[in-house]
Each structure stands twice: as structure tokens, then as C-alpha cells.
Design a protein around this motif. Structure first.
Motif, PDB file in Angstrom:
ATOM      1  N   THR A   1      14.691 -15.452 -10.766  1.00 14.30           N
ATOM      2  CA  THR A   1      16.023 -15.213 -10.223  1.00 14.30           C
ATOM      3  C   THR A   1      16.191 -13.806  -9.662  1.00 14.30           C
ATOM      4  O   THR A   1      17.189 -13.510  -9.017  1.00 14.30           O
ATOM      5  N   GLY A   2      15.227 -12.923  -9.958  1.00 13.86           N
ATOM      6  CA  GLY A   2      15.351 -11.539  -9.515  1.00 13.86           C
ATOM      7  C   GLY A   2      15.971 -10.629 -10.551  1.00 13.86           C
ATOM      8  O   GLY A   2      16.144  -9.433 -10.328  1.00 13.86           O
ATOM      9  N   GLY A   3      16.317 -11.181 -11.686  1.00 17.22           N
ATOM     10  CA  GLY A   3      16.893 -10.364 -12.750  1.00 17.22           C
ATOM     11  C   GLY A   3      16.889 -11.132 -14.044  1.00 17.22           C
ATOM     12  O   GLY A   3      16.499 -12.300 -14.101  1.00 17.22           O
ATOM     13  N   SER A   4      17.324 -10.483 -15.123  1.00 16.99           N
ATOM     14  CA  SER A   4      17.406 -11.183 -16.398  1.00 16.99           C
ATOM     15  C   SER A   4      18.562 -12.180 -16.330  1.00 16.99           C
ATOM     16  O   SER A   4      19.503 -12.037 -15.553  1.00 16.99           O
ATOM     17  N   SER A   5      18.484 -13.227 -17.155  1.00 22.24           N
ATOM     18  CA  SER A   5      19.503 -14.271 -17.086  1.00 22.24           C
ATOM     19  C   SER A   5      19.443 -15.105 -18.350  1.00 22.24           C
ATOM     20  O   SER A   5      18.651 -14.850 -19.259  1.00 22.24           O
ATOM     21  N   ASN A   6      20.296 -16.152 -18.381  1.00 22.93           N
ATOM     22  CA  ASN A   6      20.267 -17.056 -19.522  1.00 22.93           C
ATOM     23  C   ASN A   6      19.030 -17.941 -19.520  1.00 22.93           C
ATOM     24  O   ASN A   6      18.722 -18.586 -20.514  1.00 22.93           O
TER      25      ASN A   6
END
Length: 243
Positions: free
Chosen positions: A212-217
Motif C-alpha cells: 500500500t506504500g505505508g503501514s496499515s491494518n
């Protein structure tokens, strides 16, 4: 004696410069003394099987078997390296060795990147490539003593070696001795975050990432490595958080 000893309240991180100038990782875990470095370091007095010697002067010295702080390409080192460069002459073999170091009483950060905050001291170790000495790799270790955290990042500096193409440059490498580790990650999705998944660390590559390009759930950037039998009350567990 060339040993770097980083200590928090309860943990120690030891590494040293070798006779060839590489950084040898020695230990990370419960607090020990810098005087223990010699007892904890790798003992290798003979060439091992199919390993490739670094040079003819010492056949037992191989970058494949040496636990390292940061790995390069070539010179008998067959890891998946944290760094891939195309050098000015079109080659890709790198050999970064110790040049100097310094200590700052405050965290050393890059304003363009996220970083841990708080009171901490920073050790900066500068390595230079043997073929292109103006090409330097800076390794940063910021020790947050009270919370038992060591933050690491790396920076590549080209002081005039010519054009260098960066194909890959990672924040750090962590070379563990062989042990029965299980990797614990927190994965999931919307409204079902942080499900615990445990996978044994074995031969091959184990990937924990998000596209996603970043941290996430979907995939949390924090993970743990725990030795067999460890739980919330007992045992050895190493925690990592990719910021």
C-alpha cells in the motif's frame, strides 16, 4: 580493542571491527559487559567446506560465515544483501570497511524521514569502499536507554567517486546466530486488525510487507522473533519496528 558496546537499562548490543576492517556483529540480548566480546565472538580457525576466503593471507576469514553489521556484494559473501549499487565502472562488487566513528549526545536523524523521539545518544560509524574510498556508508545507532530501544538507519554518501546508481539501500541488517526462532506478525484487514500469525524462521525467505506504500491494518510493520518456548512471562523475544 575495536569493540563497540551499546547499552540500555537491560540490553546490550556488541560489534567490532575485524582485522580486515569489516564490522562483525557479536551479540544482542540481555545486558553483558564489553569484556565479554572476545568470548562471544565467532571462532573460526579453518576454511569451511565451500566457503570462499576473503583473501589468500587468511583462508579462514570468509564474509559468508562472518556475522556482519551490513553486507555487500561479492568478496565471497552470498547473503541477500541490504544494498545493491552500480558503481562508476559498471561493476557492482562493494567492499565497505571501517573508516571512523563518532558519538553524539543527541539523536541524529534525517529531517525528511520519520524517526523515534526522546533522549538518546547516537553512535555513527563511517565505512568507505575499498575501490572507491570517496563512497561512504554511514551507519547510525541511536540508543534510547530508558526504554531499551536501539534505533538504526543508514545513509550512503558519494563524495566524488563518479555516478553511482542505487538499486537497493535498506535501513539495517541484523545477522542472528542460528537458533530456533518463530516470527510473530500482526496482520488483518479493516475491522479485523492485528491478528497474530506465527511462522517458523527456516531456510529460504520469509517476507512481511505491505504494497500500500505505508503501514496499515493489512500488515503491521512491527514484528517479533521469539525462541522456542518463549511466552509473555518467560524466554527470549526480540522486537522490531520498521518506522
Amino acid at each position: 580493542n575495536g569493540v563497540f558496546s551499546l547499552n540500555t537499562q537491560n540490553t546490550s548490543y556488541l560489534f567490532r571491527t575485524t582485522s580486515r576492517g569489516h564490522l562483525e556483529h557479536i551479540y544482542y540480548g540481555a545486558r553483558v559487559s564489553a569484556a565479554d566480546a572476545e568470548a562471544l565472538c565467532l571462532k573460526n580457525n579453518m576454511m569451511l567446506g565451500t566457503t570462499v576466503a576473503y583473501d589468500a593471507e587468511n583462508p579462514a576469514y570468509s564474509l559468508e560465515t562472518l556475522p556482519q553489521e551490513y553486507s555487500g556484494i561479492g568478496k565471497g559473501d552470498f547473503r541477500h544483501t541490504p544494498m545493491e549499487l552500480i558503481l562508476p565502472d559498471g561493476s557492482f562488487v562493494t567492499d565497505f570497511v571501517y573508516k571512523s566513528h563518532s558519538v553524539s549526545k543527541t539523536p541524529v536523524t534525517d529531517a525528511a524521514l520519520p524517526f523515534a523521539t526522546g533522549e538518546g545518544e547516537t553512535l555513527t560509524v563511517i565505512l568507505a569502499d575499498k575501490k572507491y574510498p570517496d563512497l561512504k556508508l554511514e551507519l547510525y545507532y541511536t540508543v534510547f536507554e530508558d526504554c531499551n530501544v536501539i534505533a538504526r538507519h543508514a545513509r550512503l554518501c558519494n563524495g566524488g567517486a563518479g555516478d553511482v546508481i542505487i538499486r537497493k539501500l535498506m535501513s539495517f541488517m541484523f545477522d542472528l546466530p542460528r537458533a530456533d526462532y518463530t516470527m510473530l506478525t500482526l496482520d488483518g484487514g479493516w475491522a479485523k486488525e492485528a491478528h497474530i500469525h506465527e511462522r517458523p524462521v527456516s531456510y529460504g525467505i520469509l517476507v512481511n510487507d505491505s504494497t500500500t506504500g505505508g503501514s496499515s491494518n493489512r500488515h503491521n510493520p512491527a514484528f517479533m522473533l521469539k525462541k522456542k518456548g518463549s511466552n509473555e512471562e518467560w524466554g527470549e523475544v526480540l522486537g522490531f519496528n520498521l518506522i
